[in-house]
Design a protein around this motif. Structure first.
Motif, PDB file in Angstrom:
ATOM      1  N   ALA A 144      -0.354   7.210  -0.608  1.00  0.00           N
ATOM      2  CA  ALA A 144      -0.270   7.793   0.728  1.00  0.00           C
ATOM      3  C   ALA A 144      -1.189   7.061   1.706  1.00  0.00           C
ATOM      4  O   ALA A 144      -0.819   6.804   2.867  1.00  0.00           O
ATOM      5  CB  ALA A 144      -0.628   9.280   0.669  1.00  0.00           C
ATOM      6  N   LYS A 145      -2.377   6.705   1.247  1.00  0.00           N
ATOM      7  CA  LYS A 145      -3.308   5.969   2.105  1.00  0.00           C
ATOM      8  C   LYS A 145      -2.804   4.561   2.381  1.00  0.00           C
ATOM      9  O   LYS A 145      -2.965   4.039   3.493  1.00  0.00           O
ATOM     10  CB  LYS A 145      -4.682   5.927   1.426  1.00  0.00           C
ATOM     11  CG  LYS A 145      -5.769   5.285   2.269  1.00  0.00           C
ATOM     12  CD  LYS A 145      -7.113   5.334   1.551  1.00  0.00           C
ATOM     13  CE  LYS A 145      -8.193   4.654   2.401  1.00  0.00           C
ATOM     14  NZ  LYS A 145      -9.523   4.675   1.706  1.00  0.00           N
ATOM     15  N   ALA A 146      -2.183   3.936   1.380  1.00  0.00           N
ATOM     16  CA  ALA A 146      -1.673   2.570   1.565  1.00  0.00           C
ATOM     17  C   ALA A 146      -0.539   2.537   2.586  1.00  0.00           C
ATOM     18  O   ALA A 146      -0.452   1.603   3.397  1.00  0.00           O
ATOM     19  CB  ALA A 146      -1.211   2.009   0.231  1.00  0.00           C
ATOM     20  N   LEU A 147       0.344   3.550   2.562  1.00  0.00           N
ATOM     21  CA  LEU A 147       1.460   3.566   3.505  1.00  0.00           C
ATOM     22  C   LEU A 147       0.996   3.774   4.950  1.00  0.00           C
ATOM     23  O   LEU A 147       1.702   3.394   5.883  1.00  0.00           O
ATOM     24  CB  LEU A 147       2.450   4.670   3.117  1.00  0.00           C
ATOM     25  CG  LEU A 147       3.225   4.444   1.816  1.00  0.00           C
ATOM     26  CD1 LEU A 147       4.081   5.655   1.497  1.00  0.00           C
ATOM     27  CD2 LEU A 147       4.089   3.198   1.901  1.00  0.00           C
ATOM     28  N   LYS A 148      -0.195   4.350   5.134  1.00  0.00           N
ATOM     29  CA  LYS A 148      -0.731   4.575   6.473  1.00  0.00           C
ATOM     30  C   LYS A 148      -1.747   3.517   6.881  1.00  0.00           C
ATOM     31  O   LYS A 148      -2.369   3.632   7.935  1.00  0.00           O
ATOM     32  CB  LYS A 148      -1.385   5.954   6.543  1.00  0.00           C
ATOM     33  CG  LYS A 148      -0.425   7.109   6.334  1.00  0.00           C
ATOM     34  CD  LYS A 148      -1.148   8.443   6.365  1.00  0.00           C
ATOM     35  CE  LYS A 148      -0.195   9.603   6.125  1.00  0.00           C
ATOM     36  NZ  LYS A 148      -0.905  10.911   6.100  1.00  0.00           N
ATOM     37  N   SER A 149      -1.926   2.499   6.058  1.00  0.00           N
ATOM     38  CA  SER A 149      -2.933   1.482   6.325  1.00  0.00           C
ATOM     39  C   SER A 149      -2.550   0.637   7.539  1.00  0.00           C
ATOM     40  O   SER A 149      -1.375   0.289   7.724  1.00  0.00           O
ATOM     41  CB  SER A 149      -3.104   0.577   5.101  1.00  0.00           C
ATOM     42  OG  SER A 149      -3.967  -0.504   5.386  1.00  0.00           O
ATOM     43  N   PRO A 150      -3.516   0.284   8.384  1.00  0.00           N
ATOM     44  CA  PRO A 150      -3.206  -0.604   9.514  1.00  0.00           C
ATOM     45  C   PRO A 150      -2.952  -2.040   9.093  1.00  0.00           C
ATOM     46  O   PRO A 150      -2.411  -2.826   9.882  1.00  0.00           O
ATOM     47  CB  PRO A 150      -4.464  -0.497  10.391  1.00  0.00           C
ATOM     48  CG  PRO A 150      -5.555  -0.103   9.444  1.00  0.00           C
ATOM     49  CD  PRO A 150      -4.921   0.741   8.389  1.00  0.00           C
ATOM     50  N   GLU A 151      -3.349  -2.398   7.867  1.00  0.00           N
ATOM     51  CA  GLU A 151      -3.120  -3.751   7.366  1.00  0.00           C
ATOM     52  C   GLU A 151      -1.695  -3.873   6.843  1.00  0.00           C
ATOM     53  O   GLU A 151      -1.278  -3.116   5.955  1.00  0.00           O
ATOM     54  CB  GLU A 151      -4.126  -4.089   6.263  1.00  0.00           C
ATOM     55  CG  GLU A 151      -5.572  -4.073   6.709  1.00  0.00           C
ATOM     56  CD  GLU A 151      -5.879  -5.209   7.676  1.00  0.00           C
ATOM     57  OE1 GLU A 151      -5.185  -6.253   7.606  1.00  0.00           O
ATOM     58  OE2 GLU A 151      -6.813  -5.060   8.477  1.00  0.00           O
ATOM     59  N   GLY A 152      -0.957  -4.832   7.371  1.00  0.00           N
ATOM     60  CA  GLY A 152       0.441  -4.994   6.970  1.00  0.00           C
ATOM     61  C   GLY A 152       0.613  -5.357   5.510  1.00  0.00           C
ATOM     62  O   GLY A 152       1.538  -4.872   4.843  1.00  0.00           O
ATOM     63  N   ASP A 153      -0.293  -6.197   4.971  1.00  0.00           N
ATOM     64  CA  ASP A 153      -0.177  -6.603   3.567  1.00  0.00           C
ATOM     65  C   ASP A 153      -0.408  -5.423   2.634  1.00  0.00           C
ATOM     66  O   ASP A 153       0.285  -5.272   1.615  1.00  0.00           O
ATOM     67  CB  ASP A 153      -1.174  -7.718   3.269  1.00  0.00           C
ATOM     68  CG  ASP A 153      -0.857  -9.010   4.018  1.00  0.00           C
ATOM     69  OD1 ASP A 153       0.316  -9.167   4.420  1.00  0.00           O
ATOM     70  OD2 ASP A 153      -1.776  -9.832   4.207  1.00  0.00           O
ATOM     71  N   VAL A 154      -1.393  -4.598   2.960  1.00  0.00           N
ATOM     72  CA  VAL A 154      -1.667  -3.426   2.127  1.00  0.00           C
ATOM     73  C   VAL A 154      -0.499  -2.448   2.203  1.00  0.00           C
ATOM     74  O   VAL A 154      -0.079  -1.865   1.191  1.00  0.00           O
ATOM     75  CB  VAL A 154      -2.980  -2.753   2.567  1.00  0.00           C
ATOM     76  CG1 VAL A 154      -3.235  -1.485   1.752  1.00  0.00           C
ATOM     77  CG2 VAL A 154      -4.140  -3.718   2.420  1.00  0.00           C
ATOM     78  N   GLN A 155       0.041  -2.263   3.382  1.00  0.00           N
ATOM     79  CA  GLN A 155       1.171  -1.350   3.556  1.00  0.00           C
ATOM     80  C   GLN A 155       2.397  -1.842   2.792  1.00  0.00           C
ATOM     81  O   GLN A 155       3.099  -1.056   2.138  1.00  0.00           O
ATOM     82  CB  GLN A 155       1.487  -1.211   5.041  1.00  0.00           C
ATOM     83  CG  GLN A 155       2.359  -0.022   5.395  1.00  0.00           C
ATOM     84  CD  GLN A 155       2.553   0.096   6.891  1.00  0.00           C
ATOM     85  OE1 GLN A 155       2.580  -0.901   7.602  1.00  0.00           O
ATOM     86  NE2 GLN A 155       2.695   1.324   7.371  1.00  0.00           N
ATOM     87  N   LEU A 156       2.642  -3.140   2.840  1.00  0.00           N
ATOM     88  CA  LEU A 156       3.781  -3.702   2.110  1.00  0.00           C
ATOM     89  C   LEU A 156       3.575  -3.588   0.606  1.00  0.00           C
ATOM     90  O   LEU A 156       4.514  -3.231  -0.129  1.00  0.00           O
ATOM     91  CB  LEU A 156       3.970  -5.163   2.510  1.00  0.00           C
ATOM     92  CG  LEU A 156       5.054  -5.939   1.759  1.00  0.00           C
ATOM     93  CD1 LEU A 156       6.409  -5.287   1.943  1.00  0.00           C
ATOM     94  CD2 LEU A 156       5.084  -7.395   2.213  1.00  0.00           C
ATOM     95  N   ALA A 157       2.352  -3.884   0.126  1.00  0.00           N
ATOM     96  CA  ALA A 157       2.084  -3.767  -1.313  1.00  0.00           C
ATOM     97  C   ALA A 157       2.252  -2.333  -1.786  1.00  0.00           C
ATOM     98  O   ALA A 157       2.848  -2.079  -2.843  1.00  0.00           O
ATOM     99  CB  ALA A 157       0.668  -4.270  -1.619  1.00  0.00           C
ATOM    100  N   GLY A 158       1.751  -1.368  -1.010  1.00  0.00           N
ATOM    101  CA  GLY A 158       1.913   0.035  -1.392  1.00  0.00           C
ATOM    102  C   GLY A 158       3.360   0.481  -1.380  1.00  0.00           C
ATOM    103  O   GLY A 158       3.799   1.232  -2.256  1.00  0.00           O
TER     104      GLY A 158
END
Length: 500
Positions: free
Chosen positions: A187-201
């Protein structure tokens, strides 16, 4: 690694030698010796130390790279291989504890690969990777997500609920303690401002949900919202992953389509509020497109195996998962009937109701429930415009037709069940087939004047009725009349249980 500074090495050797021999230098002399060192020599020594540290990092990175490539190409039990255990303790674990970021990150990769070869090691270190995601920088967060995804894919039982309690008084099943932190991480990864983290999650969560390892509806809602919200418009990889995942997820299992039904109303509510708060320069897909996607994803006719194996007495096929849209209709109607629902949301829900597929194979009680909800909509005069009234009228007509067809089918099945009379094909004790015995019993019930012994004495040339049709009992071609008469007389004994 060699030491090019031989002079300094010799000096260190003599210093150690003097300390061993008991020779000591006064502190004042040491201070005077240090004071004689020029600034240039100190800078040179500092540069040499930095160069040596860099060489150490490069050697460690090379060793870890070799270990990583080896771990990617082996398949065995790590605990049973002494060489892998030695490498883990002497190379990987120190690298994870290193203060240098490159060594620590590559050490985590090697530790994650080791966890794939041993479930116990994975269970012990899963909290470590969760901690790395919570406290690490974006690159380390992406690595931690990928490692956790691979571990859960390889060892899916790590998130399984604990075994059933043996105590009869304890009826509640406790949740797996790792489940909550893992869901929180995604849930935190999907809301991350970092695009790479959001994509990985996103990609990791899609894999785990497709394999049915994670079944959380809140995370599914976040994925659907992330697919439509304007904040992810620039993340092309995330949009591409979700454009593949969402239809495949819903159409692969009926349970997945039902989970989408459970979040459909809340997704529309969240996106409708989001569209109202958009700035002038921001763009977002229309709510009509969102509604069309939700209806298509939950269409029971698109689910794999939607028609097939389940049959009824009449031989007609029954649709598997045909009640998915019926559940969605119930959710939408209840939301329409809720007083706090906004006018715009009602408009979207009504448009979705007009596109649903209602199967005639649904349970009649559920069809009747939806029919009553539609009548309640008319009674409360919610459908104010012609378009809405047409939608509810059409839905009411479809429900009425399905109810009528279901009742007619149930009636025909009941009549067919009452007329079916299976016959046995086994031989009785006297060597006469049970089929012939059934025919003789039927004849005995149809003769008005049986003889004293209860045997059936009919005309040899006349057919004998059995059941609803006429069966010719002319046995002249099979045996002489006397033989047939003897056979019939043998069944005239009142003590014969077959004729009682």
């Amino acid at each position: 690694m060699g030491d090019d500074n031989t002079e300094r090495g010799d000096e260190s050797f003599h210093s150690a030698r003097s300390e061993i021999s008991g020779e000591s230098t006064p502190k004042k002399a040491q201070v005077m010796k240090k004071s004689k060192r020029t600034a240039g020599e100190e800078v040179e020594d500092s540069a040499m130390e930095d160069e040596k540290a860099v060489r150490e990092i490069m050697v460690n990175m090379k060793c870890l790279h070799i270990a990583q490539c080896m771990l990617q190409n082996v398949q065995c039990n790590l605990e049973e291989n002494v060489h892998l255990v030695t490498m883990l303790n002497n190379l990987v674990v120190p690298a994870v504890r290193s203060q240098e970021a490159p060594i620590r990150e590559r050490g985590l990769l090697c530790l994650g690969l080791c966890c794939l070869l041993g479930k116990n090691l994975a269970e012990e270190n899963l909290t470590l990777f969760l901690h790395c995601f919570a406290k690490g920088h974006p690159a380390l967060q992406a690595i931690s997500i990928q490692i956790i995804c691979d571990i859960l894919t390889t060892h899916p039982t790590l998130l399984s609920p604990p075994p059933m309690p043996t105590n009869a008084d304890q009826t509640e099943i406790e949740a797996n303690p790792l489940q909550k932190p893992v869901h929180k991480m995604f849930a935190k990864a999907l809301k991350s401002p970092e695009g790479d983290v959001q994509l990985a999650g996103c990609t990791a969560l899609c894999k785990l949900m497709l394999t049915n390892i994670i079944k959380d509806t809140d995370l599914l809602k976040q994925l659907v919202v992330a697919y439509f919200e304007p904040d992810t418009q620039g993340n092309v990889g995330l949009r591409q992953a979700l454009s593949y995942f969402l239809p495949v997820y819903c159409h692969s299992r009926t349970e997945n389509a039902e989970r989408m039904v459970a979040v459909a109303v809340s997704v529309v509510h969240s996106l409708a509020n989001m569209s109202e708060e958009l700035d002038e320069e921001e763009e977002m897909v229309g709510m009509g497109v969102v509604a069309a996607h939700l209806v298509d994803w939950t269409d029971p006719r698109r689910v794999i195996g939607a028609a097939g194996a389940l049959g009824t007495v009449t031989g007609k096929e029954k649709e598997v998962g045909g009640e998915v849209h019926l559940s969605l209709a119930e959710e939408l109607l209840e939301k329409v009937l809720t007083p706090g629902t906004s006018k715009e949301e009602k408009k979207i829900f009504i448009s979705m109701l007009g596109k649903l597929y209602i199967s005639p194979t649904c349970v009649p009680a559920r069809l009747r429930t939806i029919f009553d909800l539609v009548n309640e909509v008319f009674e409360n005069k919610i459908a104010t415009d012609a378009t809405s009234r047409n939608v509810f009228t059409g839905l009411q007509a479809s429900l009425s037709k399905c109810i009528t067809e279901t009742r007619a089918q149930e009636g025909s099945e009941k009549e067919a069940g009452d007329t079916v009379a299976p016959t046995a094909e086994l031989n009785n004790d006297d060597g006469v087939t049970a089929q012939l015995q059934t025919e003789l019993d039927a004849d005995a019930t149809r003769v008005e004047e049986p003889d004293a012994e209860g045997t059936v004495m009919g005309d040899d040339d006349a057919p004998t009725e059995v059941g609803d049709g006429e069966i010719d009992m002319d046995m002249s071609g099979l045996a002489p009349d006397s033989a047939i008469q003897d056979l019939l007389d043998s069944f005239g004994d009142e003590d014969d249980p077959d004729l009682m």
